[in-house]
Scaffold this motif. Structure first.
Motif, PDB file in Angstrom:
ATOM      1  N   SER A 129     -17.526  10.039  -3.471  1.00  0.00           N
ATOM      2  CA  SER A 129     -16.635   8.898  -3.246  1.00  0.00           C
ATOM      3  C   SER A 129     -15.717   9.153  -2.053  1.00  0.00           C
ATOM      4  O   SER A 129     -15.454   8.245  -1.255  1.00  0.00           O
ATOM      5  CB  SER A 129     -15.800   8.616  -4.495  1.00  0.00           C
ATOM      6  N   THR A 154      -4.384   5.422   0.177  1.00  0.00           N
ATOM      7  CA  THR A 154      -4.312   4.939  -1.203  1.00  0.00           C
ATOM      8  C   THR A 154      -5.607   5.214  -1.940  1.00  0.00           C
ATOM      9  O   THR A 154      -5.611   5.731  -3.070  1.00  0.00           O
ATOM     10  CB  THR A 154      -4.004   3.438  -1.230  1.00  0.00           C
ATOM     11  N   ALA A 155      -6.741   4.878  -1.319  1.00  0.00           N
ATOM     12  CA  ALA A 155      -8.040   5.082  -1.959  1.00  0.00           C
ATOM     13  C   ALA A 155      -8.302   6.557  -2.203  1.00  0.00           C
ATOM     14  O   ALA A 155      -8.828   6.947  -3.259  1.00  0.00           O
ATOM     15  CB  ALA A 155      -9.143   4.476  -1.092  1.00  0.00           C
ATOM     16  N   THR A 156      -7.933   7.411  -1.237  1.00  0.00           N
ATOM     17  CA  THR A 156      -8.138   8.851  -1.398  1.00  0.00           C
ATOM     18  C   THR A 156      -7.363   9.395  -2.587  1.00  0.00           C
ATOM     19  O   THR A 156      -7.886  10.202  -3.372  1.00  0.00           O
ATOM     20  CB  THR A 156      -7.707   9.587  -0.113  1.00  0.00           C
ATOM     21  N   MET A 202      -6.424   7.802  -5.291  1.00  0.00           N
ATOM     22  CA  MET A 202      -7.051   7.350  -6.532  1.00  0.00           C
ATOM     23  C   MET A 202      -8.306   8.159  -6.843  1.00  0.00           C
ATOM     24  O   MET A 202      -8.553   8.525  -8.000  1.00  0.00           O
ATOM     25  CB  MET A 202      -7.381   5.860  -6.421  1.00  0.00           C
ATOM     26  N   VAL A 203      -9.098   8.463  -5.822  1.00  0.00           N
ATOM     27  CA  VAL A 203     -10.315   9.254  -6.025  1.00  0.00           C
ATOM     28  C   VAL A 203      -9.956  10.675  -6.471  1.00  0.00           C
ATOM     29  O   VAL A 203     -10.609  11.238  -7.361  1.00  0.00           O
ATOM     30  CB  VAL A 203     -11.153   9.279  -4.734  1.00  0.00           C
ATOM     31  N   VAL A 262     -15.613   6.668   1.192  1.00  0.00           N
ATOM     32  CA  VAL A 262     -14.367   6.069   1.685  1.00  0.00           C
ATOM     33  C   VAL A 262     -14.104   6.510   3.118  1.00  0.00           C
ATOM     34  O   VAL A 262     -13.687   5.706   3.967  1.00  0.00           O
ATOM     35  CB  VAL A 262     -13.191   6.454   0.759  1.00  0.00           C
ATOM     36  N   THR A 305       1.874   2.085  -3.586  1.00  0.00           N
ATOM     37  CA  THR A 305       0.796   2.686  -4.374  1.00  0.00           C
ATOM     38  C   THR A 305       0.470   4.098  -3.879  1.00  0.00           C
ATOM     39  O   THR A 305       0.213   5.005  -4.682  1.00  0.00           O
ATOM     40  CB  THR A 305      -0.467   1.815  -4.313  1.00  0.00           C
ATOM     41  N   THR A 306       0.493   4.281  -2.564  1.00  0.00           N
ATOM     42  CA  THR A 306       0.206   5.616  -2.017  1.00  0.00           C
ATOM     43  C   THR A 306       1.238   6.631  -2.478  1.00  0.00           C
ATOM     44  O   THR A 306       0.881   7.738  -2.924  1.00  0.00           O
ATOM     45  CB  THR A 306       0.191   5.567  -0.476  1.00  0.00           C
ATOM     46  N   ILE A 365      -4.744   2.022   3.740  1.00  0.00           N
ATOM     47  CA  ILE A 365      -5.763   1.764   2.716  1.00  0.00           C
ATOM     48  C   ILE A 365      -6.498   3.060   2.373  1.00  0.00           C
ATOM     49  O   ILE A 365      -6.759   3.359   1.201  1.00  0.00           O
ATOM     50  CB  ILE A 365      -6.757   0.689   3.200  1.00  0.00           C
ATOM     51  N   TYR A 366      -6.814   3.832   3.402  1.00  0.00           N
ATOM     52  CA  TYR A 366      -7.538   5.092   3.185  1.00  0.00           C
ATOM     53  C   TYR A 366      -6.718   6.070   2.349  1.00  0.00           C
ATOM     54  O   TYR A 366      -7.252   6.709   1.430  1.00  0.00           O
ATOM     55  CB  TYR A 366      -7.903   5.718   4.527  1.00  0.00           C
ATOM     56  N   LEU A 375       0.827  -1.212   0.000  1.00  0.00           N
ATOM     57  CA  LEU A 375       0.000   0.000   0.000  1.00  0.00           C
ATOM     58  C   LEU A 375       0.857   1.257   0.000  1.00  0.00           C
ATOM     59  O   LEU A 375       0.493   2.271  -0.610  1.00  0.00           O
ATOM     60  CB  LEU A 375      -0.927  -0.002   1.220  1.00  0.00           C
TER      61      LEU A 375
END
Length: 325
Positions: free
Chosen positions: A235, A274-276, A278-279, A239, A19-20, A271-272, A16
């Motif tokens: 989104s 990384t998802a942030t 991408m959004v 998240v 990716t972050t 995880i948060y 992660l």
């Protein structure tokens, strides 16, 4: 926490972290490129840039602490450096939460058109003082986390597979402070984001109904550039709410049951972040198109991976008014 689980979380957090860092460095480089072209930052770019820097700093310090905790599994090194790293991690987490809510709040003021003078005044204040707010958020995060050094105490209950430098709220003042910290760092920004989500959703429903009525149902209403921003904002809220529920549960286990599961908190925060990222990339159409284009070019270098290419759609002309995000 058992050693095998800690190693698994350390390995997953490492993936992660890659990716972050990748996504947030991409956002940083694209922001600098836009600044070079336009010679100015827009308010949304300022907030996104601050959020990306906080994401990267959090991920680097978090993973460095986890790595040191695995290497020095008997905690032979003095505890203070570990404690300071965890303090910075909590402070950066506070910054990430409030930067996310601030960005959602900014977009809600841009999207929601209302005759209410309060919204107009708030939007004007945000546009004028956005840079100041972005600097004050991390300072307030650090100030909020400093009392941990006083009211929390070292975890000496678990000698096997202990985590180095962890401070536990094992006293009444510590439990009260932790509850206040969770309210300030998690619950309040979550409530702000939910309020913004409701405002944006109501605005979207009203706007779509008006557009459908104006066309007499001849064709589906289109929002163009607004729709991408709306999807991004909603989104981010989704998240955040998911992370909020998990984070509150994990902190409940730490506070009430004295479970030594700090690594689980760091894993879900990774995880948060990384998802942030991408959004955020999806919400900025030029960023998203450039990323997809570069990805497809890299896939062309390996014919066996050509099936992974993502279709690139040309932007369609939109008659709707565009907002500058």
């Amino acid at each position: 926490m058992y050693g095998g689980i800690k190693v698994a979380l350390w390995a997953l957090t490492g993936l992660l972290a890659v990716t972050t860092i990748f996504f947030n460095v991409y956002i940083l480089l694209m922001s600098l490129w836009n600044y070079k072209q336009n010679k100015k930052w827009t308010p949304s770019e300022t907030i996104i840039l601050a959020l990306s820097i906080s994401n990267m700093a959090h991920q680097l310090i978090c993973y460095f602490w986890m790595t040191m905790d695995e290497v020095d599994n008997k905690c032979h090194i003095i505890q203070m450096p570990y404690t300071i790293m965890l303090l910075l991690v909590y402070s950066l987490k506070y910054t990430i939460m409030w930067d996310s809510s601030f960005l959602t709040f900014y977009y809600s003021t841009k999207l929601v058109n209302t005759p209410n003078h309060c919204y107009t005044h708030i939007q004007a204040v945000i546009l004028k003082h956005v840079t100041l707010v972005v600097f004050l958020i991390p300072l307030s995060g650090l100030g909020t986390c400093l009392p941990m050094m006083v009211v929390f105490h070292s975890d000496n209950n678990t000698l096997v597979n202990q985590d180095c430098g962890v401070l536990m709220p094992d006293t009444l003042p510590g439990k009260v402070y932790e509850a206040l910290y969770l309210v300030i760092a998690d619950v309040l920004p979550g409530l702000l984001m939910m309020k913004c989500c409701i405002s944006i959703s109501v605005h979207l429903g009203i706007h779509l109904r008006k557009m459908k009525a104006s066309t007499n149902g001849a064709h589906a209403p289109k929002l163009g550039a607004q729709m991408r921003v709306i999807r991004m904002a909603l989104s981010l809220v989704a998240v955040f709410i998911l992370f909020l529920v998990i984070d509150l549960y994990v902190n409940y286990r730490i506070s009430v049951n004295h479970d030594n599961i700090i690594m689980l908190t760091l894993f879900f925060t990774s995880i948060y972040t990384t998802a942030t990222a991408m959004v955020l990339i999806y919400g900025k159409k030029p960023y998203w198109k450039a990323l997809i284009h570069e990805f497809n070019i890299s896939m062309d270098e390996y014919p066996c991976l050509s099936c992974l290419k993502v279709p690139e759609q040309k932007a369609k002309a939109s008659k709707t008014a565009k907002i500058k995000n």
